[in-house]
Write an enzyme that holds these catalytic residues in place. Structure first.
Site, short mmCIF file in Angstrom:
data_model
loop_
_atom_site.label_atom_id
_atom_site.label_comp_id
_atom_site.label_asym_id
_atom_site.label_seq_id
_atom_site.Cartn_x
_atom_site.Cartn_y
_atom_site.Cartn_z
N TYR A 155 0.85 -1.20 0.00
CA TYR A 155 0.00 0.00 0.00
C TYR A 155 0.89 1.26 0.00
O TYR A 155 0.51 2.29 -0.53
CB TYR A 155 -0.95 -0.04 1.20
CG TYR A 155 -2.15 0.86 1.08
CD1 TYR A 155 -3.06 0.72 0.03
CD2 TYR A 155 -2.40 1.86 2.02
CE1 TYR A 155 -4.17 1.55 -0.08
CE2 TYR A 155 -3.51 2.68 1.92
CZ TYR A 155 -4.39 2.52 0.88
OH TYR A 155 -5.49 3.34 0.78
N LYS A 162 -2.87 8.50 3.08
CA LYS A 162 -4.10 8.40 3.90
C LYS A 162 -3.87 8.95 5.30
O LYS A 162 -4.79 9.52 5.90
CB LYS A 162 -4.59 6.95 3.96
CG LYS A 162 -5.12 6.39 2.64
CD LYS A 162 -6.27 7.20 2.05
CE LYS A 162 -6.94 6.46 0.90
NZ LYS A 162 -7.88 7.33 0.16
N ALA A 195 -9.52 1.26 -8.33
CA ALA A 195 -8.38 1.78 -7.56
C ALA A 195 -7.71 0.65 -6.79
O ALA A 195 -6.47 0.56 -6.75
CB ALA A 195 -8.85 2.88 -6.61
P1 NAD Z 1 -12.48 3.87 -7.81
O1 NAD Z 1 -11.35 3.59 -8.75
O2 NAD Z 1 -13.83 3.45 -8.20
O3 NAD Z 1 -12.52 5.41 -7.41
C1 NAD Z 1 -11.36 6.24 -7.39
C2 NAD Z 1 -11.79 7.50 -8.08
O4 NAD Z 1 -10.75 8.47 -8.06
C3 NAD Z 1 -12.17 7.26 -9.54
O5 NAD Z 1 -13.47 7.72 -9.79
C4 NAD Z 1 -11.14 8.08 -10.29
O6 NAD Z 1 -11.64 8.60 -11.52
C5 NAD Z 1 -10.90 9.20 -9.27
N1 NAD Z 1 -9.72 9.98 -9.58
C6 NAD Z 1 -8.43 9.56 -9.72
N2 NAD Z 1 -7.66 10.60 -10.10
C7 NAD Z 1 -8.48 11.69 -10.20
C8 NAD Z 1 -8.28 13.06 -10.57
N3 NAD Z 1 -7.08 13.53 -10.91
N4 NAD Z 1 -9.36 13.89 -10.55
C9 NAD Z 1 -10.58 13.44 -10.21
N5 NAD Z 1 -10.84 12.16 -9.85
C10 NAD Z 1 -9.78 11.31 -9.86
O7 NAD Z 1 -12.02 3.17 -6.43
P2 NAD Z 1 -12.63 3.26 -4.96
O8 NAD Z 1 -12.04 2.11 -4.26
O9 NAD Z 1 -14.09 3.45 -5.00
O10 NAD Z 1 -11.93 4.58 -4.37
C11 NAD Z 1 -12.64 5.62 -3.76
C12 NAD Z 1 -11.95 6.04 -2.45
O11 NAD Z 1 -12.10 4.98 -1.51
C13 NAD Z 1 -10.46 6.28 -2.59
O12 NAD Z 1 -10.10 7.36 -1.78
C14 NAD Z 1 -9.87 5.00 -2.02
O13 NAD Z 1 -8.56 5.17 -1.54
C15 NAD Z 1 -10.85 4.75 -0.92
N6 NAD Z 1 -10.82 3.40 -0.33
C16 NAD Z 1 -10.93 2.32 -1.14
C17 NAD Z 1 -10.88 1.06 -0.57
C18 NAD Z 1 -11.00 -0.17 -1.44
O14 NAD Z 1 -10.60 -1.26 -1.00
N7 NAD Z 1 -11.52 -0.08 -2.64
C19 NAD Z 1 -10.72 0.91 0.82
C20 NAD Z 1 -10.63 2.04 1.61
C21 NAD Z 1 -10.66 3.30 1.02
#
Ligand code: NAD
Length: 260
Positions: A155, A162, A195
């Site tokens: 990570y 984060k 992501a």
């Molecule tokens: P996802 O890929 O669906 O969403 C990530 C989003 O970030 C996408 O919509 C992408 O277009 C956007 N993004 C990236 N660069 C960008 C930019 N320059 N401008 C605007 N948007 C941008 O994946 P997700 O897992 O739904 O991620 C959403 C949040 O949740 C993130 O902060 C991620 O770290 C967090 N998160 C995810 C998990 C997991 O396991 N999936 C766990 C904990 C936290």
């Protein structure tokens, strides 16, 4: 009566139907919020527009959060359309794939800056842009992960990002407190999204998680959406600066039980 009746919410970070932001958008729509959705760029429009249409949302605007100009543009458009924004959801993160495998010390300077800019600073930049338009009882929400506190192999720079994001939540909560606006984060367990797929070993970690977490199950974007409704509704009216775990209880473990 919906828990978000009368509230306007702008959600950043829908990429596809697996996105956590999409789980949040569906839950907000169910609870009566008037919604706007923002996506990263043209390539995603084809996926995001039909999703938004499913929940009757016709404010669907691009915004690359690396660009101050694009943040300014979407702020102006949202204010023109809604007049105010009660709830702002930031579900955005990015790091180069090569930074998400192997030793953390291999992180490049440019990769470090990029991850911090898109995954951390963008929340502050959006908060700054929308600050004049978020009325009392409003809420800001971002998404984080436990890799901020404890080491999750691969990570890497995202864990460091984060940690900074969670510190930003506390500073923003202090700043926004005087206008009666709350700022919180949800620390989600692993969800199979675009992501997440960028983190080396994610699939194996995802499987193991459901075996060892106290609730013995993975979480879903719907689970996060429901917690987001609570945090952004008046039910959470005195909760700010918090990191709420939605992780089947994984974070309470000291040692994971060995699997037979
Ligand atoms: P996802 O890929 O669906 O969403 C990530 C989003 O970030 C996408 O919509 C992408 O277009 C956007 N993004 C990236 N660069 C960008 C930019 N320059 N401008 C605007 N948007 C941008 O994946 P997700 O897992 O739904 O991620 C959403 C949040 O949740 C993130 O902060 C991620 O770290 C967090 N998160 C995810 C998990 C997991 O396991 N999936 C766990 C904990 C936290």
């Amino acid at each position: 009566m919906g828990l978000l009746d009368g509230k306007t919410a702008l959600i950043f970070g829908v990429a596809n139907e697996r996105s956590i932001a999409w789980g949040i958008a569906q839950a907000f729509s169910r609870e009566g919020a008037e919604l706007g959705i923002s996506y990263a760029g043209e390539a995603l429009e084809r996926r995001v527009r039909p999703l938004a249409a499913q929940i009757g949302c016709d404010f669907v605007e691009p915004c690359d959060v690396a660009s101050d100009e694009q943040i300014e543009n979407i702020t102006a458009k949202a204010v023109e359309r809604f007049g105010k924004v009660d709830i702002l959801v930031h579900a955005i993160a990015f790091a180069n794939r090569e930074e998400l495998s192997g030793p953390y010390y291999n992180t490049s300077r440019a990769g470090f800056h990029l991850a911090m800019d898109i995954s951390v600073y963008s929340f502050t930049a959006l908060a700054k842009a929308f600050q004049p338009y978020i009325p009392a009882k409003g809420a800001l929400l971002t998404l984080t992960y436990y890799g901020s506190e404890k080491v999750t192999p691969n990570y890497n720079v995202m864990g460091v990002a984060k940690a900074a994001l969670e510190a930003s939540v506390r500073y923003l909560a202090y700043d926004f407190g005087r206008q009666g606006v709350r700022v919180n984060a949800i620390s989600a367990g692993p969800v199979r999204t675009l992501a997440a797929a960028g983190v080396a070993g994610f699939k194996e970690m995802y499987q193991r998680y459901a075996e060892v977490a106290p609730l013995r199950s993975n979480i879903t974007a719907e689970d996060v959406g429901n917690a987001a409704v609570f945090l952004c509704s008046d039910l959470a009216s005195k909760i700010t600066g918090e990191i709420l775990f939605v992780d089947s209880g994984y974070n309470i473990l000291g040692v994971a039980e060995p699997i037979e």
